[in-house]
Motif scaffolding. Structure first.
Motif, PDB file in Angstrom:
ATOM      1  N   ASN A  35       0.789  -1.236   0.000  1.00 29.59           N
ATOM      2  CA  ASN A  35       0.000   0.000   0.000  1.00 29.59           C
ATOM      3  C   ASN A  35       0.818   1.283   0.000  1.00 29.59           C
ATOM      4  N   SER A  36       2.139   1.196  -0.135  1.00 33.80           N
ATOM      5  CA  SER A  36       2.892   2.451  -0.108  1.00 33.80           C
ATOM      6  C   SER A  36       2.625   3.272  -1.375  1.00 33.80           C
ATOM      7  N   MET A  37       2.190   2.615  -2.439  1.00 33.43           N
ATOM      8  CA  MET A  37       1.877   3.344  -3.676  1.00 33.43           C
ATOM      9  C   MET A  37       0.370   3.430  -3.910  1.00 33.43           C
ATOM     10  N   ILE A  38      -0.410   3.269  -2.869  1.00 34.31           N
ATOM     11  CA  ILE A  38      -1.872   3.277  -3.006  1.00 34.31           C
ATOM     12  C   ILE A  38      -2.347   4.633  -3.550  1.00 34.31           C
ATOM     13  N   THR A  39      -3.378   4.596  -4.401  1.00 32.58           N
ATOM     14  CA  THR A  39      -3.968   5.844  -4.908  1.00 32.58           C
ATOM     15  C   THR A  39      -5.414   5.930  -4.409  1.00 32.58           C
ATOM     16  N   ILE A  40      -6.072   7.050  -4.672  1.00 30.72           N
ATOM     17  CA  ILE A  40      -7.441   7.205  -4.158  1.00 30.72           C
ATOM     18  C   ILE A  40      -8.348   6.109  -4.716  1.00 30.72           C
ATOM     19  N   VAL A  41      -8.228   5.848  -6.021  1.00 28.45           N
ATOM     20  CA  VAL A  41      -9.062   4.808  -6.610  1.00 28.45           C
ATOM     21  C   VAL A  41      -8.755   3.446  -5.980  1.00 28.45           C
ATOM     22  N   ALA A  42      -7.479   3.167  -5.761  1.00 27.11           N
ATOM     23  CA  ALA A  42      -7.099   1.904  -5.127  1.00 27.11           C
ATOM     24  C   ALA A  42      -7.682   1.830  -3.717  1.00 27.11           C
ATOM     25  N   PHE A  43      -7.715   2.962  -3.037  1.00 25.53           N
ATOM     26  CA  PHE A  43      -8.308   3.031  -1.695  1.00 25.53           C
ATOM     27  C   PHE A  43      -9.792   2.678  -1.761  1.00 25.53           C
ATOM     28  N   VAL A  44     -10.491   3.242  -2.757  1.00 21.32           N
ATOM     29  CA  VAL A  44     -11.919   2.934  -2.934  1.00 21.32           C
ATOM     30  C   VAL A  44     -12.105   1.428  -3.112  1.00 21.32           C
ATOM     31  N   TYR A  45     -11.311   0.833  -3.994  1.00 20.84           N
ATOM     32  CA  TYR A  45     -11.487  -0.591  -4.291  1.00 20.84           C
ATOM     33  C   TYR A  45     -11.100  -1.472  -3.109  1.00 20.84           C
ATOM     34  N   LYS A  46     -10.116  -1.023  -2.354  1.00 19.55           N
ATOM     35  CA  LYS A  46      -9.690  -1.798  -1.187  1.00 19.55           C
ATOM     36  C   LYS A  46     -10.848  -1.947  -0.208  1.00 19.55           C
ATOM     37  N   TYR A  47     -11.532  -0.853   0.078  1.00 21.63           N
ATOM     38  CA  TYR A  47     -12.644  -0.923   1.026  1.00 21.63           C
ATOM     39  C   TYR A  47     -13.889  -1.535   0.400  1.00 21.63           C
ATOM     40  N   ARG A  48     -14.050  -1.380  -0.886  1.00 22.94           N
ATOM     41  CA  ARG A  48     -15.186  -1.999  -1.554  1.00 22.94           C
ATOM     42  C   ARG A  48     -15.125  -3.520  -1.454  1.00 22.94           C
ATOM     43  N   ALA A  49     -13.895  -4.033  -1.532  1.00 23.58           N
ATOM     44  CA  ALA A  49     -13.736  -5.485  -1.547  1.00 23.58           C
ATOM     45  C   ALA A  49     -14.094  -6.129  -0.208  1.00 23.58           C
ATOM     46  N   GLU A  50     -14.104  -5.329   0.870  1.00 21.15           N
ATOM     47  CA  GLU A  50     -14.410  -5.881   2.199  1.00 21.15           C
ATOM     48  C   GLU A  50     -15.915  -5.954   2.395  1.00 21.15           C
ATOM     49  N   LEU A  51     -16.545  -6.818   1.605  1.00 22.05           N
ATOM     50  CA  LEU A  51     -18.009  -6.862   1.607  1.00 22.05           C
ATOM     51  C   LEU A  51     -18.563  -7.332   2.955  1.00 22.05           C
ATOM     52  N   ALA A  52     -17.795  -8.156   3.651  1.00 22.64           N
ATOM     53  CA  ALA A  52     -18.320  -8.749   4.877  1.00 22.64           C
ATOM     54  C   ALA A  52     -18.192  -7.807   6.076  1.00 22.64           C
ATOM     55  N   SER A  53     -17.306  -6.828   5.995  1.00 26.40           N
ATOM     56  CA  SER A  53     -17.113  -5.932   7.132  1.00 26.40           C
ATOM     57  C   SER A  53     -18.139  -4.812   7.097  1.00 26.40           C
ATOM     58  N   PRO A  54     -18.984  -4.717   8.129  1.00 24.16           N
ATOM     59  CA  PRO A  54     -20.027  -3.685   8.113  1.00 24.16           C
ATOM     60  C   PRO A  54     -19.431  -2.285   8.040  1.00 24.16           C
ATOM     61  N   GLY A  55     -19.990  -1.453   7.207  1.00 25.65           N
ATOM     62  CA  GLY A  55     -19.562  -0.066   7.130  1.00 25.65           C
ATOM     63  C   GLY A  55     -18.499   0.233   6.100  1.00 25.65           C
ATOM     64  N   TYR A  56     -17.738  -0.798   5.684  1.00 28.97           N
ATOM     65  CA  TYR A  56     -16.626  -0.532   4.776  1.00 28.97           C
ATOM     66  C   TYR A  56     -17.093  -0.042   3.403  1.00 28.97           C
ATOM     67  N   TYR A  57     -18.249  -0.564   2.971  1.00 30.61           N
ATOM     68  CA  TYR A  57     -18.753  -0.135   1.665  1.00 30.61           C
ATOM     69  C   TYR A  57     -19.041   1.361   1.674  1.00 30.61           C
ATOM     70  N   SER A  58     -19.461   1.869   2.825  1.00 32.07           N
ATOM     71  CA  SER A  58     -19.734   3.302   2.941  1.00 32.07           C
ATOM     72  C   SER A  58     -18.439   4.112   2.877  1.00 32.07           C
ATOM     73  N   TYR A  59     -17.352   3.557   3.424  1.00 24.68           N
ATOM     74  CA  TYR A  59     -16.061   4.271   3.291  1.00 24.68           C
ATOM     75  C   TYR A  59     -15.687   4.369   1.822  1.00 24.68           C
ATOM     76  N   ALA A  60     -15.898   3.248   1.118  1.00 27.51           N
ATOM     77  CA  ALA A  60     -15.575   3.252  -0.314  1.00 27.51           C
ATOM     78  C   ALA A  60     -16.395   4.318  -1.032  1.00 27.51           C
TER      79      ALA A  60
END
Lengths: 301, 309
Positions: A248-273
């Motif tokens: 994640n040292s080269m993470i970008t905003i879009v990558a950040f969105v997708y990272k949290y989007r992928a955590e479908l099972a964790s409540p609230g993460y989709y909202s962060y995305a």
């Protein structure tokens, strides 16, 4: 006669508007709604309540988000001006030569028609500490000590340099093509007049080419700024899904969105995305407005 | 007097030659930099593990040193792990999926785009300018915003399940992308250039609006439509995020998806660069073939349209 076309026109528009209502307009509104949910579980479709800014504040307190912001802004602010300047220089060069224009134009266009991920991987091999071309060239030029550009012991700086080089390499094609065709539309009279005044090449470039190209330059700088703010595939291509070393040292905003989007099972993460995607949207709007306003005075139409 | 003129002419010529040489040198250098990554990709794909690990790296290979096993090993079946039994890089499966997705998406996009562009260019109706402005406005919105909800829509429609079928995958991968504001805008510009007189003449002859679109507008605008078809078909080739998101199984994915990750040994963490670059080459070559076949249309289309799709 024309007004009778009312219902017919909507019939022609229907397929597009239908698709867009489902896959564009509804998602746009829904992204805002999701960003206001508390404890949202997307697959169960359950929420624990609402919050106006809660998710946004959580993101703004997340160091990873600021890392993504930093990387994205560095990419945008360096790669866009550099690639615009370079492609202008290349377009001027193309204009000045009598032969081989088509050949060079075709070669320069190649990065546009290639797959970001495939070429990114080739760049990753080129930047490899031991087996890469870059260090081989540097060594031949007398720089002893191989640099670990993107490997396990690399620094943020060397990784960013590699990413910027790849980004600029990729983004030249489109700009060169657009600038070249823009220059073809400039009236020859201006250049003839400059020749009579025996103006230098640099003066011609500054006083004729750039001002007359300014609407295109403005357009390109806005679109490529928006494009650069959405950097993602290039990062995946160069660094893989780990997004750099350490992860994640080269993470970008879009990558950040997708990272949290992928955590479908964790409540609230989709909202962060959703909230971070909306922040990205707001940033792109602000940029376009600023660029539009700044250039209003400087652009010649 | 004429002497001075000759001297100037000579100086002018010398200067011109000098700047020409400089221009060519600069452009050749840029061309080299553009081509090197392709060369390095191909070169690495032909290196055996032994030659790969030579330091400093070999900058070229004799044909006798070419190692084609990197390519053949892509199709060898994986022995263990979650992907056991499938090829290391199932290129032909990905290729088929990509071509199918590309054809369906492009067909849909072309039809919806032509119809919409026709309405915006030729027909007068209430709210036309507002609707057009709203559509253009959506082009500013980052795609990530749409993807979040679109994924949920696909899941709600029952298209994203453990026993997902190929048909469901195709619907999920294509339907959301069957229209394009940008191409509508681009085609509308072309349609607008077709003179009104033709339309009125056709009307007098009793041709319907739809007949006019089919018999006059589409043939006249066919270069633009061909460009749209080519540019749009190339999109599936670089699609990465969405196809990975809506597919349950590896065998449903597109070319970009299999590229990253498949060549790193999960145990040792070592990457087989030869195989990796062989796969990258396989993915790059068809695009280049397409490009060289339709070079004119692609370059004209991109320079006129001026936006990367």
């Amino acid at each position: 006669m024309e007004t009778k076309n009312n219902w017919k026109a909507w019939l022609y528009l229907a397929p597009m508007l239908l698709l867009m209502s489902v896959f564009t307009f509804y998602p746009l509104i829904n992204a805002f709604i999701i960003s206001f949910y508390k404890g949202y579980r997307p697959l169960q479709n359950s929420i624990e309540g609402f919050t106006l800014l809660g998710n946004y504040l959580l993101i703004l307190r997340n160091p990873l988000f600021w890392n993504a912001m930093k990387n994205t802004f560095v990419i945008a602010f360096i790669s866009v001006p550099v690639s615009i300047f370079l492609s202008l220089a290349i377009a001027v060069g193309l204009k000045s030569i009598p032969k081989l224009n088509k050949f060079f134009q075709t070669v320069f266009f190649l990065p546009y028609v290639t797959n970001s991920i495939a070429v990114g991987m080739a760049f990753a091999v080129m930047f490899h500490k031991n087996y890469g071309l870059i260090n081989a060239i540097l060594e031949r030029l007398g720089f002893a000590g191989r640099i670990d550009w993107i490997g396990g012991t690399s620094s943020w700086w060397t990784q960013m340099v590699a990413l910027l080089i790849f980004t600029v390499w990729e983004s030249l094609a489109f700009k060169i093509l657009v600038f070249t065709s823009g220059m073809q539309n400039i009236d020859k009279q201006y250049y003839d007049a400059a020749k009579i005044d025996s103006a230098s090449k640099w003066t011609v470039f500054r006083r004729i080419t750039v001002p007359l190209l300014s609407p295109i330059i403005l357009y390109i700088s806005i679109t490529s700024m928006i494009g650069a703010l959405k950097a993602y595939n290039s990062v995946i291509g160069l660094f893989g899904v780990k997004l750099g070393n350490p992860s994640n040292s080269m993470i970008t905003i879009v990558a950040f969105v997708y990272k949290y989007r992928a955590e479908l099972a964790s409540p609230g993460y989709y909202s962060y995305a959703a909230a971070s995607a909306i922040i990205l949207f707001i940033i792109t709007v602000i940029f376009s407005l600023i660029q539009g306003a700044v250039s209003k005075k400087r652009v010649h139409y | 007097m004429s002497d001075v003129f000759v001297v100037n002419e000579k100086a002018y010529r010398a200067k011109k030659i000098l700047t020409n040489v400089a221009s060519y040198a600069f452009l050749a250098l840029v061309a080299l930099i553009i081509l090197v990554p392709f060369y390095w990709m191909l070169l690495t794909s032909l290196k055996s593990q032994l030659l790969m690990e030579e330091i400093p790296p070999l900058l070229w290979l004799k044909p006798s040193q070419w190692e084609l096993s990197n390519y053949s090993s892509l199709f060898a079946l994986v022995q263990s792990g979650p992907r056991a039994g499938s090829p290391l890089f199932p290129f032909f499966t990905y290729l088929r999926n990509t071509v199918v997705v590309s054809i369906i998406t492009t067909t849909g996009t072309t039809i919806t785009t032509i119809l919409a562009a026709y309405a915006f260019a030729r027909l007068n109706f209430k709210g036309r300018d507002i609707v057009f402005a709203i559509l253009l406005g959506t082009m500013m919105v980052p795609g990530e915003i749409f993807i979040l909800t679109n994924f949920l829509t696909i899941a709600k429609l029952g298209l994203y399940t453990f026993d997902q079928t190929y048909g469901q995958v195709l619907v999920a991968m294509t339907v959301p992308f069957m229209t394009s504001v940008f191409y509508t805008f681009y085609l509308r510009q072309t349609f607008k250039q077709i003179p009104n007189e033709l339309y009125y003449a056709a009307k007098v002859d009793g041709t319907t609006d739809f007949g006019y679109l089919l018999k006059v507008m589409i043939p006249v605008a066919s270069p633009t439509i061909v460009t749209i078809i080519i540019l749009n078909s190339m999109g599936a080739w670089s699609a990465y995020v969405w196809p990975a998101m809506v597919t349950m199984k590896d065998e449903f994915r597109l070319v970009s998806n299999g590229l990253r990750g498949a060549f790193t040994d999960t145990g040792s963490g070592r990457t087989d660069f030869g195989q990796q670059m062989a796969a990258a080459t396989l993915v790059t070559v068809p695009l280049l073939i397409l490009f060289f076949t339709f070079r004119k249309q692609i370059m004209r289309g991109v320079s006129r349209s001026g936006i990367k799709g």
